[in-house]
Design an enzyme around this catalytic site. Sequence first.
Site, PDB file in Angstrom:
ATOM      1  N   LYS A  31       0.839  -1.206   0.000  1.00  0.00           N
ATOM      2  CA  LYS A  31       0.000   0.000   0.000  1.00  0.00           C
ATOM      3  C   LYS A  31       0.876   1.259   0.000  1.00  0.00           C
ATOM      4  O   LYS A  31       2.072   1.203   0.272  1.00  0.00           O
ATOM      5  CB  LYS A  31      -0.913  -0.013   1.227  1.00  0.00           C
ATOM      6  CG  LYS A  31      -0.177  -0.016   2.564  1.00  0.00           C
ATOM      7  CD  LYS A  31      -1.122  -0.378   3.717  1.00  0.00           C
ATOM      8  CE  LYS A  31      -0.385  -0.369   5.055  1.00  0.00           C
ATOM      9  NZ  LYS A  31      -1.248  -0.878   6.144  1.00  0.00           N
ATOM     10  N   TYR A 241      16.791  30.529   5.655  1.00  0.00           N
ATOM     11  CA  TYR A 241      15.623  31.285   6.120  1.00  0.00           C
ATOM     12  C   TYR A 241      15.681  31.525   7.618  1.00  0.00           C
ATOM     13  O   TYR A 241      16.025  30.619   8.387  1.00  0.00           O
ATOM     14  CB  TYR A 241      14.337  30.494   5.835  1.00  0.00           C
ATOM     15  CG  TYR A 241      13.898  30.541   4.391  1.00  0.00           C
ATOM     16  CD1 TYR A 241      13.548  31.739   3.774  1.00  0.00           C
ATOM     17  CD2 TYR A 241      13.808  29.368   3.656  1.00  0.00           C
ATOM     18  CE1 TYR A 241      13.129  31.768   2.459  1.00  0.00           C
ATOM     19  CE2 TYR A 241      13.381  29.378   2.340  1.00  0.00           C
ATOM     20  CZ  TYR A 241      13.041  30.584   1.741  1.00  0.00           C
ATOM     21  OH  TYR A 241      12.623  30.597   0.452  1.00  0.00           O
TER      22      TYR A 241
HETATM   23  C1  LIG Z   1      -0.554  -1.809   6.789  1.00  0.00           C
HETATM   24  C2  LIG Z   1      -1.141  -3.064   7.312  1.00  0.00           C
HETATM   25  C3  LIG Z   1      -0.337  -4.197   7.533  1.00  0.00           C
HETATM   26  C4  LIG Z   1       1.174  -4.156   7.424  1.00  0.00           C
HETATM   27  O1  LIG Z   1       1.728  -3.556   8.581  1.00  0.00           O
HETATM   28  P1  LIG Z   1       3.308  -3.471   8.813  1.00  0.00           P
HETATM   29  O2  LIG Z   1       3.428  -2.993  10.202  1.00  0.00           O
HETATM   30  O3  LIG Z   1       3.819  -2.480   7.821  1.00  0.00           O
HETATM   31  O4  LIG Z   1       3.863  -4.820   8.579  1.00  0.00           O
HETATM   32  C5  LIG Z   1      -0.975  -5.371   7.909  1.00  0.00           C
HETATM   33  N1  LIG Z   1      -2.315  -5.423   8.061  1.00  0.00           N
HETATM   34  C6  LIG Z   1      -3.109  -4.350   7.876  1.00  0.00           C
HETATM   35  C7  LIG Z   1      -4.571  -4.473   8.092  1.00  0.00           C
HETATM   36  C8  LIG Z   1      -2.547  -3.148   7.508  1.00  0.00           C
HETATM   37  O5  LIG Z   1      -3.335  -2.074   7.353  1.00  0.00           O
END
Ligand SMILES: *Cc1c(COP(=O)(O)O)cnc(C)c1O
Length: 344
Positions: A31, A241
């Site tokens: 994602k 800045y």
């Molecule tokens: C993002 C997510 C993961 C992965 O989590 P990590 O800590 O990056 O391994 C697993 N399950 C769900 C539901 C998520 O939203």
Amino acid sequence: MRALARISTGAIERNAARLAGLGAPLCAVVKSNGYGHGAVQAARAAQRGGAAWLAVATAVEAAELRAAGIDGPLLVLGALAPDELRIALEADADVVAWREAFVDGLPASARVHVKLDTGMGRLGTRDAAEGERVAAAAGSRLVGIMTHFATSDDDPAFMHQQLERFVPWADQFGVMRHAANSAGALGEPAARLDLIRCGIALYGMDPFHRDPAEHGLEPALSLVSYVAEVKRARAGESVGYGRRFIAARDTWIGTIPIGYGDGYRRGLTGVGEVLLDGRRVPLAGTVSMDNITVDLGDEPVERGTEAVLIGAGLLAEDMAAKLGTINYEITCGLTARVPREYVP
Ligand SMILES: *Cc1c(COP(=O)(O)O)cnc(C)c1O
């Protein structure tokens, strides 16, 4: 080249193989553009490393993977508005459900994972009976039962409570059960169940916010730029800045063309460090949108010298600690202005 993120697909592949070797099939979570690494390239590397499943948060992310020709089981983890649900189903993705009305609206070909909220307090049903009704409504469309941990990185006791709530309940359905994120998968063998959903560890970052090497993980991303200008600052002269850096004595200042417009966060003002030819130098003055400045002291470097912002021992975990955030936000925060270069 102004600034770029150099991403080792080999490192992602090896991290995937390491996770896939934990004893449960691996679902590689790609994602948010693969946590900033590039979703398509990360997905391919993870599959080469042995990932059996892929997961994304949104329907559009699922469609992007399919458009790139990526096959295999794919789960959309997030909530889906009606327009997004159509996109997810067109992408032949599995979906997460926790309400009967949602399941009733799904076609016969849909594949459903029912989510129990065992303590995250976000998505999923808290009501086991409702979960059973949703699973029954899914019928032959039911593929999995899932939950999500709130504290697998820092409170194992609460994770165990969640697991104790989840497992006996999930067992009744006779389908795949999954709960663990990276920290759960690495930290608690009992949490691995039938599938581990790993994101952060896939990219070689440490879910426990320490050194990824402790878990045999290899950081996949380096952030590099170069020294575009080197100039003398006399004692009393200011840089940047707000004149937040005033040279205490004569010094050399290097300007590196990367800034918060690239995701190099302004909060690193006064605390950030950069590697030049293996030498750690401190930032001088305020991080601006397109540039940072570093204090080279008495030792100037050549114009054009490569500058490493993340990598070669400068960990995203350390940068996150300086910013009061987590490694996840560091790589997700690299903006589209930073080209991604893929190396083996
Ligand atoms: C993002 C997510 C993961 C992965 O989590 P990590 O800590 O990056 O391994 C697993 N399950 C769900 C539901 C998520 O939203």
